[in-house]
Write an enzyme that holds these catalytic residues in place. Structure first.
Site, PDB file in Angstrom:
ATOM      1  N   ASP A 157       0.856  -1.193   0.000  1.00 40.60           N
ATOM      2  CA  ASP A 157       0.000   0.000   0.000  1.00 40.60           C
ATOM      3  C   ASP A 157       0.885   1.233   0.000  1.00 40.60           C
ATOM      4  O   ASP A 157       1.987   1.218   0.556  1.00 40.60           O
ATOM      5  CB  ASP A 157      -0.914   0.008   1.231  1.00 40.60           C
ATOM      6  CG  ASP A 157      -2.008  -1.040   1.160  1.00 40.60           C
ATOM      7  OD1 ASP A 157      -2.362  -1.436   0.034  1.00 40.60           O
ATOM      8  OD2 ASP A 157      -2.504  -1.457   2.216  1.00 40.60           O
ATOM      9  N   ASP A 171      -7.121  -1.525  -4.361  1.00 39.94           N
ATOM     10  CA  ASP A 171      -8.203  -1.190  -3.433  1.00 39.94           C
ATOM     11  C   ASP A 171      -9.153  -0.177  -4.060  1.00 39.94           C
ATOM     12  O   ASP A 171     -10.380  -0.288  -3.942  1.00 39.94           O
ATOM     13  CB  ASP A 171      -7.640  -0.620  -2.131  1.00 39.94           C
ATOM     14  CG  ASP A 171      -6.792  -1.625  -1.373  1.00 39.94           C
ATOM     15  OD1 ASP A 171      -7.046  -2.835  -1.517  1.00 39.94           O
ATOM     16  OD2 ASP A 171      -5.880  -1.201  -0.639  1.00 39.94           O
TER      17      ASP A 171
END
Length: 198
Positions: A157, A171
């Site tokens: 991330d 995401d």
């Protein structure tokens, strides 16, 4: 006699039979045109999925190579920055103790989408499912190939808004696809292109 029958249009003329054949032929043609239309929607689904997957994969490769183990990069002051982290949980960092479960869920989602694609005749649904598929594949790739091990890998991330969880492009694709599906469901549009009213 033949000339008289031509002018009067007796029942012996094949015009009625010809019209029935043309109507039957038109029906067959309509059925045949449904198949290419469905194939086009499937092509859109997989094109969107490949695009979302490629963007996610390339962005993570850049982040791992250039940003991991380095200071975060501020994009809009402290409101938005790029910060490389490894997430063993679900989207936005939730449930880090259930990595294997989330991996199985992602794989199941991919299988369901591929099976649903056979009945797909709606362009908006093709885009929504393509986003879901691309995002699920992106994070599943991390789960399989990144440390600490197969099906237990931590997802990369890097998008870090202020006062919000850190996430990635996979995401984002999943969330956008999910929102689009909710909107389509509220409008009553089904994946097969039909519209239902409650």
């Amino acid at each position: 006699m033949a000339e008289a029958e031509r002018i009067i249009g007796t029942p012996d003329t094949p015009d009625a039979d010809r019209e029935e054949q043309e109507r039957a032929g038109t029906g067959a043609t309509a059925a045949e045109t449904e198949r290419p239309r469905g194939k086009r929607r499937i092509a859109v689904l997989f094109a969107v999925a490949v695009f979302a997957y490629a963007l996610d994969l390339i962005s993570k490769m850049i982040v791992v190579a250039k940003l991991e183990h380095h200071e975060p990069i501020e994009i809009i002051g402290d409101w938005l920055r790029f910060e490389a982290i490894r997430n063993a949980g679900a989207a936005f960092g939730f449930g880090e103790a259930f990595t294997v479960i989330f991996t199985v869920i992602a794989a199941a989602v991919i299988v369901v989408i591929i099976r649903l694609a056979r009945k797909l005749y709606s362009l908006p649904w093709a885009i929504a499912l393509g986003l879901l598929l691309g995002g699920a594949l992106g994070n599943l790739t991390d789960r399989i190939f990144r440390s600490p091990g197969v099906f237990e890998g931590a997802v990369v991330d890097f998008i870090a808004p202020k006062h919000f969880a850190v996430f990635n492009l996979a995401d984002s694709a999943i969330v956008c696809g999910g929102i689009l599906i909710v909107l389509l469901s509220f409008r009553g549009l089904d994946p097969d292109g039909t519209v239902h009213k409650d």
